[in-house]
Motif scaffolding. Sequence first.
Motif, short mmCIF file in Angstrom:
data_model
loop_
_atom_site.label_atom_id
_atom_site.label_comp_id
_atom_site.label_asym_id
_atom_site.label_seq_id
_atom_site.Cartn_x
_atom_site.Cartn_y
_atom_site.Cartn_z
N ILE A 108 1.93 50.92 40.01
CA ILE A 108 1.19 50.07 40.93
C ILE A 108 -0.22 50.63 41.04
O ILE A 108 -0.41 51.80 41.37
CB ILE A 108 1.87 50.06 42.32
N TRP A 109 -1.21 49.78 40.75
CA TRP A 109 -2.61 50.19 40.75
C TRP A 109 -3.28 49.75 42.05
O TRP A 109 -3.31 48.57 42.37
CB TRP A 109 -3.32 49.59 39.56
N ILE A 110 -3.83 50.71 42.76
CA ILE A 110 -4.67 50.44 43.91
C ILE A 110 -6.09 50.34 43.38
O ILE A 110 -6.69 51.35 42.98
CB ILE A 110 -4.55 51.55 44.99
N VAL A 111 -6.64 49.13 43.34
CA VAL A 111 -7.93 48.89 42.68
C VAL A 111 -9.10 49.37 43.52
O VAL A 111 -10.01 50.00 43.02
CB VAL A 111 -8.10 47.40 42.30
N GLY A 112 -9.12 49.05 44.76
CA GLY A 112 -10.27 49.45 45.54
C GLY A 112 -10.04 49.29 47.02
O GLY A 112 -9.06 48.68 47.45
N GLY A 113 -10.92 49.88 47.73
CA GLY A 113 -10.86 49.84 49.18
C GLY A 113 -10.55 51.20 49.74
O GLY A 113 -9.42 51.68 49.65
N GLY A 114 -11.57 51.85 50.27
CA GLY A 114 -11.39 53.18 50.84
C GLY A 114 -10.39 53.21 51.98
O GLY A 114 -9.63 54.17 52.14
N GLN A 115 -10.37 52.14 52.79
CA GLN A 115 -9.39 52.10 53.88
C GLN A 115 -7.97 52.02 53.34
O GLN A 115 -7.06 52.64 53.88
CB GLN A 115 -9.67 50.90 54.79
N ILE A 116 -7.78 51.26 52.28
CA ILE A 116 -6.45 51.13 51.68
C ILE A 116 -6.00 52.47 51.12
O ILE A 116 -4.88 52.93 51.38
CB ILE A 116 -6.46 50.05 50.58
N VAL A 117 -6.86 53.12 50.35
CA VAL A 117 -6.53 54.40 49.74
C VAL A 117 -6.21 55.43 50.83
O VAL A 117 -5.20 56.13 50.77
CB VAL A 117 -7.67 54.90 48.83
N SER A 118 -7.06 55.51 51.84
CA SER A 118 -6.86 56.50 52.91
C SER A 118 -5.57 56.24 53.67
O SER A 118 -4.83 57.17 53.99
CB SER A 118 -8.05 56.49 53.86
#
Length: 177
Positions: A108-118
């Motif tokens: 599963i690739w998390i493409v972008g978004g600092g809030q999502i990653v954090s």
Amino acid sequence: MRNVIFYGAVSLDGYLADDNYSLDWLFKYNDEKIMKESYQPFFEQVDTVIMGRKTYDDLMRMSDEFPYPNTEVFVLSHRKIDSKYVKQTDKPVDELVKELKEKSGKNIWIVGGGQIVSSLIEHNLIDTIQIQITPDLLGSGVKLFQHMNHASRFQTIFAKQYGELIDIKYQLKSPTA
């Protein structure tokens, strides 16, 4: 179980995008070698993509056609998205990822978004971080890592230089390591 991976590029000072959510500063690094040796092997291991609404909107502004037509794509948004290629959801990202990890499939690739990653790091749901670091100092913009109340420890798996970019892959260390 499927792995959840953030794969993307950041400036030397840790920004994903500039103040206008633009990636224009990044396009000068469109290097064929990094595409062939880093991105393509990474993407072959992915069948699901998760991104935020701003990332999706920026992606659609930059491209005439959808870049992931054969991939299951989830866009986190409260607003409806009219696209045959994406599944809009307002489900919390940690719940979505937990559900997807239990299903069979590729990564599963998390493409972008600092809030999502954090948020995913705080919930121990990011297994791998692979970033390409550019020598740019943006000074402000969208940070990869937002404020987190949770410390995590990653170990370096590899690092390779492609021209001016450094491609680094980190794996989450187990809490007992």
